[in-house]
Write a protein that holds these residues in place. Structure first.
Motif, PDB file in Angstrom:
ATOM      1  N   GLY A 106       0.744  -0.991   0.075  1.00 54.83           N
ATOM      2  CA  GLY A 106       0.166   0.003  -0.312  1.00 54.83           C
ATOM      3  C   GLY A 106       0.761   0.949  -0.172  1.00 54.83           C
ATOM      4  O   GLY A 106       1.771   0.862  -0.790  1.00 54.83           O
ATOM      5  N   ARG A 107       0.250   2.202   0.903  1.00 54.47           N
ATOM      6  CA  ARG A 107       0.559   3.787   0.279  1.00 54.47           C
ATOM      7  C   ARG A 107       2.252   2.986   1.198  1.00 54.47           C
ATOM      8  O   ARG A 107       3.383   4.381   0.823  1.00 54.47           O
ATOM      9  CB  ARG A 107       0.188   5.062   0.925  1.00 54.47           C
ATOM     10  CG  ARG A 107      -1.673   5.525   0.136  1.00 54.47           C
ATOM     11  CD  ARG A 107      -1.857   6.305   0.982  1.00 54.47           C
ATOM     12  NE  ARG A 107      -2.198   6.016   2.011  1.00 54.47           N
ATOM     13  CZ  ARG A 107      -3.566   5.805   2.169  1.00 54.47           C
ATOM     14  NH1 ARG A 107      -4.270   5.374   1.796  1.00 54.47           N
ATOM     15  NH2 ARG A 107      -4.021   5.782   3.984  1.00 54.47           N
ATOM     16  N   ARG A 108       2.453   3.055   2.455  1.00 48.55           N
ATOM     17  CA  ARG A 108       3.209   2.763   2.603  1.00 48.55           C
ATOM     18  C   ARG A 108       4.830   2.312   2.085  1.00 48.55           C
ATOM     19  O   ARG A 108       6.261   2.360   3.131  1.00 48.55           O
ATOM     20  CB  ARG A 108       3.888   2.254   4.520  1.00 48.55           C
ATOM     21  CG  ARG A 108       3.296   0.841   4.457  1.00 48.55           C
ATOM     22  CD  ARG A 108       3.749   0.130   5.830  1.00 48.55           C
ATOM     23  NE  ARG A 108       3.793  -1.170   5.711  1.00 48.55           N
ATOM     24  CZ  ARG A 108       3.844  -1.768   6.938  1.00 48.55           C
ATOM     25  NH1 ARG A 108       3.542  -1.729   8.541  1.00 48.55           N
ATOM     26  NH2 ARG A 108       3.377  -3.218   6.909  1.00 48.55           N
ATOM     27  N   ASP A 109       4.130   1.662   0.956  1.00 48.26           N
ATOM     28  CA  ASP A 109       5.049   0.829   0.463  1.00 48.26           C
ATOM     29  C   ASP A 109       5.750   1.506  -0.513  1.00 48.26           C
ATOM     30  O   ASP A 109       6.425   1.128  -1.089  1.00 48.26           O
ATOM     31  CB  ASP A 109       4.926  -0.900  -0.253  1.00 48.26           C
ATOM     32  CG  ASP A 109       4.662  -1.422   1.196  1.00 48.26           C
ATOM     33  OD1 ASP A 109       5.775  -1.640   2.150  1.00 48.26           O
ATOM     34  OD2 ASP A 109       3.276  -1.792   1.522  1.00 48.26           O
ATOM     35  N   GLY A 110       4.778   2.836  -1.575  1.00 51.37           N
ATOM     36  CA  GLY A 110       5.129   2.769  -2.205  1.00 51.37           C
ATOM     37  C   GLY A 110       4.334   3.153  -3.975  1.00 51.37           C
ATOM     38  O   GLY A 110       4.349   3.601  -4.772  1.00 51.37           O
ATOM     39  N   LEU A 111       2.647   2.560  -3.198  1.00 52.73           N
ATOM     40  CA  LEU A 111       2.449   2.502  -4.221  1.00 52.73           C
ATOM     41  C   LEU A 111       1.178   3.893  -3.667  1.00 52.73           C
ATOM     42  O   LEU A 111       0.733   4.241  -2.764  1.00 52.73           O
ATOM     43  CB  LEU A 111       1.493   0.856  -3.819  1.00 52.73           C
ATOM     44  CG  LEU A 111       2.280  -0.339  -4.483  1.00 52.73           C
ATOM     45  CD1 LEU A 111       0.760  -1.293  -4.632  1.00 52.73           C
ATOM     46  CD2 LEU A 111       2.271  -0.441  -5.924  1.00 52.73           C
ATOM     47  N   GLU A 112       0.925   3.516  -5.556  1.00 50.34           N
ATOM     48  CA  GLU A 112      -0.267   5.503  -5.119  1.00 50.34           C
ATOM     49  C   GLU A 112      -0.725   5.176  -7.113  1.00 50.34           C
ATOM     50  O   GLU A 112      -0.523   4.076  -7.797  1.00 50.34           O
ATOM     51  CB  GLU A 112       0.892   6.242  -5.423  1.00 50.34           C
ATOM     52  CG  GLU A 112       1.501   6.320  -6.923  1.00 50.34           C
ATOM     53  CD  GLU A 112       1.942   7.381  -7.117  1.00 50.34           C
ATOM     54  OE1 GLU A 112       2.592   8.365  -6.352  1.00 50.34           O
ATOM     55  OE2 GLU A 112       2.845   8.339  -8.069  1.00 50.34           O
ATOM     56  N   ARG A 113      -2.297   5.652  -6.618  1.00 48.22           N
ATOM     57  CA  ARG A 113      -2.781   5.427  -7.447  1.00 48.22           C
ATOM     58  C   ARG A 113      -2.344   5.334  -9.061  1.00 48.22           C
ATOM     59  O   ARG A 113      -1.455   6.579  -9.589  1.00 48.22           O
ATOM     60  CB  ARG A 113      -4.190   6.458  -7.694  1.00 48.22           C
ATOM     61  CG  ARG A 113      -5.286   6.212  -6.428  1.00 48.22           C
ATOM     62  CD  ARG A 113      -5.646   7.096  -6.291  1.00 48.22           C
ATOM     63  NE  ARG A 113      -7.262   7.479  -6.982  1.00 48.22           N
ATOM     64  CZ  ARG A 113      -7.628   8.159  -7.017  1.00 48.22           C
ATOM     65  NH1 ARG A 113      -7.809   9.262  -6.081  1.00 48.22           N
ATOM     66  NH2 ARG A 113      -9.140   7.934  -8.022  1.00 48.22           N
ATOM     67  N   GLY A 114      -2.452   5.180 -10.048  1.00 47.62           N
ATOM     68  CA  GLY A 114      -1.856   5.618 -11.665  1.00 47.62           C
ATOM     69  C   GLY A 114      -0.968   3.866 -11.794  1.00 47.62           C
ATOM     70  O   GLY A 114      -0.555   3.905 -12.737  1.00 47.62           O
TER      71      GLY A 114
END
Length: 392
Positions: free
Chosen positions: A321-329
């Protein structure tokens, strides 16, 4: 409301190559969660210098057109497939200012896209027809950047992910246990449909529109078995009608009167015990397909819904998720695990492990703290929980 028209670089704008994104943003991407990360003048200059080079001609699709007029229903992904071998590399062909990596200059129906080839590289520009001759174009250095509601085309077909933007939700903790809940129904009915009345107890917190959920289930990491969050089954929505109150009954004892709601939409029939969560503001801003800036390796946690396997245009939950660097797109590669086999060519039966094979792509459309949801863009074989994904 006035519409802004941000100026692009006068040399056709910054045509963002992947190298520009990596070179210029690597120092700031640890702050991905921040809405506006800092960009130094040196980083911006590096990005523009690399971006102006465009993409190698070898990266173009074999039958890439010289021009394309954007039509209603087109998406960035569709257009990318026309011009590039790898559709997710759209930002490398089309210019984006560094400040807008996740929200690029958007494309509108009726605009003419012109493929320009020079010195072994390709760039994409916005043009406008001057005459009836489709080969005669005037190049324009300006492109509007607005929200999707104002007419811009989307990155991928929104009808595929639109219903899931509010429905597919991961709670960091099992907070639904303490959420407002339906305690009674209209005329004592077991199940409610659209337009029927539900009675609710709990702290509404001032909200007036709520999503209804049922059966929050833990999402566990396929490898560590650690709980990453809680996914609740989406039931529908309900609208607030009037508040509850505390009053005294005929016998003089205090009695609680629940708040009144009306069921506004349903995915499943609504029942006593279903929990309420406020409807968040829906985010329909556009985001361009792009690769993660850093390597990532994860697993599919679950398939959304009741399916045992998933295919194209279905939704999966990821253990990053976000804490792992994933983002929308973000676009991710799907891998099929290599099977165990035997080598019998030497006269002996020797066990071997065949390599994993890449067989599809995912498009991340919703990222939570430790879990993300992604759309399967394309795939060769059925997808199962535990399957691996990486950066493309």
């Amino acid at each position: 409301m006035s519409r802004s028209r941000p100026k692009m670089n006068t040399r056709w704008g910054a045509l963002a190559a992947r190298a520009a994104v990596v070179a210029a943003a690597s120092a700031v991407l640890p702050a991905l969660a921040a809405p506006n990360y800092p960009v130094t003048p040196d980083q911006r200059a590096t990005a523009h210098q690399v971006a102006q080079a465009g993409v190698p001609l070898a990266e173009l699709a074999p039958d890439a057109p010289q021009t394309h007029t954007v039509r209603p229903g087109d998406t960035l992904w569709d257009i990318s497939k026309l011009f590039l071998k790898s559709p997710w590399r759209w930002p490398e062909l089309w210019g984006m200012n560094l400040e807008q990596i996740r929200n690029p200059h958007l494309i509108y129906p009726g605009q003419l896209l012109v493929l320009v080839k020079r010195d072994g590289r390709a760039m994409l520009q916005v043009g406008q027809s001057l005459t009836a001759d489709p080969q005669t174009v005037r190049l324009s250095p300006r492109v509007r950047a607005e929200l999707l509601e104002n007419g811009a085309i989307a990155s991928i077909p929104l009808h595929l992910i639109g219903p899931f933007l509010n429905e597919a939700v991961v709670f960091d903790s099992n907070e639904l246990e303490l959420a407002p809940r339906i305690v009674a129904t209209q005329e004592g009915r077991v199940l409610l449909s659209r337009g029927e009345t539900a009675y609710v107890l709990g702290d509404l917190g001032g909200a007036r529109e709520f999503r209804l959920f049922r059966e929050a289930q833990p999402l566990r990491d396929p490898e560590t078995r650690e709980i990453l969050g809680y996914e609740a089954r989406y039931v529908g929505t309900a609208e607030y009608v009037r508040p509850g109150e505390e009053r005294f009954g005929a016998d003089g004892k205090p009695v609680t009167v629940p708040a009144t709601f009306v069921v506004s939409t349903i995915r499943l029939e609504v029942g006593v015990g279903d929990r309420l969560s406020p409807v968040p503001q829906r985010e329909l801003t556009a985001y361009a397909p792009h690769a993660p800036a850093a390597p990532i390796d994860g697993r599919i946690v679950s398939l959304y819904g009741d399916a045992l396997s998933a295919g194209q245009n279905q939704i999966v939950a990821l253990n990053k998720g976000r804490r792992d660097g994933l983002e929308r797109g973000h676009v991710l590669a799907l891998w099929r695990a290599g099977r165990a086999d035997f080598d019998t060519t030497s006269g002996k039966k020797k066990p071997i492990q065949l390599p994993d094979e890449r067989h599809g792509l995912l498009f991340v459309f919703s990222a939570f703290e430790r879990v993300s949801y992604a759309l399967i863009i394309n795939v060769k074989d059925p997808v199962h929980p535990g399957d691996r994904f990486t950066a493309p």
